[in-house]
Design an enzyme around this catalytic site. Structure first.
Site, PDB file in Angstrom:
ATOM      1  N   TYR A   1      35.477  49.551  52.553  1.00 23.79           N
ATOM      2  CA  TYR A   1      36.025  48.564  51.705  1.00 23.79           C
ATOM      3  C   TYR A   1      37.068  47.636  52.327  1.00 23.79           C
ATOM      4  O   TYR A   1      36.655  46.359  52.099  1.00 23.79           O
ATOM      5  CB  TYR A   1      36.633  49.213  50.564  1.00 23.79           C
ATOM      6  CG  TYR A   1      37.523  48.430  49.336  1.00 23.79           C
ATOM      7  CD1 TYR A   1      36.772  47.939  48.534  1.00 23.79           C
ATOM      8  CD2 TYR A   1      38.867  48.084  49.717  1.00 23.79           C
ATOM      9  CE1 TYR A   1      37.349  46.892  47.487  1.00 23.79           C
ATOM     10  CE2 TYR A   1      39.347  47.241  48.604  1.00 23.79           C
ATOM     11  CZ  TYR A   1      38.772  46.792  47.551  1.00 23.79           C
ATOM     12  OH  TYR A   1      39.328  45.974  46.861  1.00 23.79           O
TER      13      TYR A   1
ATOM     14  N   SER B   1      41.523  41.656  49.458  1.00 26.64           N
ATOM     15  CA  SER B   1      42.674  42.685  49.113  1.00 26.64           C
ATOM     16  C   SER B   1      43.531  42.941  49.961  1.00 26.64           C
ATOM     17  O   SER B   1      43.673  42.130  51.276  1.00 26.64           O
ATOM     18  CB  SER B   1      41.785  44.062  49.059  1.00 26.64           C
ATOM     19  OG  SER B   1      42.339  45.068  48.990  1.00 26.64           O
TER      20      SER B   1
END
Ligand code: NAP
Length: 243
Positions: free
Chosen positions: A164, A151
């Protein structure tokens, strides 16, 4: 968008396992791989969650997929060993795609239990599955590929992205470490940052965003195809962007 035009038979005869294949980017990758000739192994939390993707493969006239039910939050070492035995044979590709977003909160306000849960699914399970399936990947008759999903926040930390972001940094670390170990072998490891993509996770992270502003999963497939096929055989240890 990543510039790559996959020939129709790119993945002919390749056996590829996709995690988190029930929906979102994982379902799109499974369909794209099957459309280019691959035999799919779909891994999801349970068989029911995979039914939709299996039906979509069938409706498109692709070979039936093998379904694997494994809850990555609760799977234990023995489950991974059993999975490798159940699959048998060889694998030509492994796409680590399943992930949890977890709480969007400051470090100070992230419950330790939620941090651990995100790390369990996004990092520990990815490690355990990689470790269990490496012997099958090494048996591939030609080049083989492990693709990790990262990401933007796995490459530069950002406020309130909590566990995350940390889990995606760890994913990049696992990819780089494995890639260095695989150097000079027919097996390679790389990561993809999908970029903002129209899925349930994106909607959860950006509830006020118009979903039409970001591409659908099917639109970001060029890099997913590139990293699974022979055109990327010499690419190892790289962090690529889908967009
Ligand atoms: P999504 O729509 O939320 O799908 C996540 C997938 O992971 C689902 O198939 C889900 O299965 C599976 N999963 C979650 N927990 C699991 C568990 N315990 N056991 C087994 N499977 C589990 O997410 P997405 O947007 O497609 O994301 C795919 C990947 O891209 C993720 O790694 C994500 O971090 C990354 N990513 C996405 C974006 C974006 O904008 N969408 C941006 C950057 C990175 P269930 O259906 O059973 O829940």
């Amino acid at each position: 968008m990543f510039a790559y035009h996959a020939p129709p038979g790119l993945l002919q005869g390749r056996r590829i396992l996709v995690t988190g294949a029930s929906r979102g980017i994982g379902a799109a990758a499974a369909l794209a791989y099957a459309a280019h000739g691959a035999q799919l192994v779909l891994l999801g939390r349970d068989r029911e969650s995979l039914a939709h993707t299996a039906q979509a493969l069938a409706a498109a006239g692709h070979a039936p997929a093998q379904l694997v039910a494994l809850d990555l939050e609760h799977a234990e070492a023995a489950d991974y060993t059993a999975l490798a035995a159940e699959l048998g044979g060889h694998l030509d590709g492994l796409l680590h795609n399943a992930s949890l977003l977890g709480p969007r909160a400051a470090v100070e306000h992230t419950p330790a239990s939620e941090f651990a849960r995100v790390m369990q699914v996004n990092v520990n399970a990815t490690f355990a599955l990689t470790r269990a399936l490496l012997p099958l990947l090494r048996k591939a008759p030609g080049d083989a590929s492990v693709v990790f999903t990262s990401s933007s926040v796995g490459r530069k930390g950002r406020a309130h992205w909590g566990a995350y972001a940390v889990s995606k940094f760890a994913t990049e670390g696992l990819m780089q470490t494995l890639a260095d170990e695989l150097a000079g072998t027919p097996l390679r490891a790389n990561s993809i940052n999908p970029g903002g993509t129209r899925t349930a996770m994106r909607a959860a992270a950006y509830p006020d965003e118009d979903p039409q502003r970001v591409p659908a999963p099917a639109q970001i497939m060029p890099v997913y195809l590139y990293l699974m096929g022979p055109d990327s055989a010499a690419v190892n240890g790289q962090a690529l962007n889908a967009q």
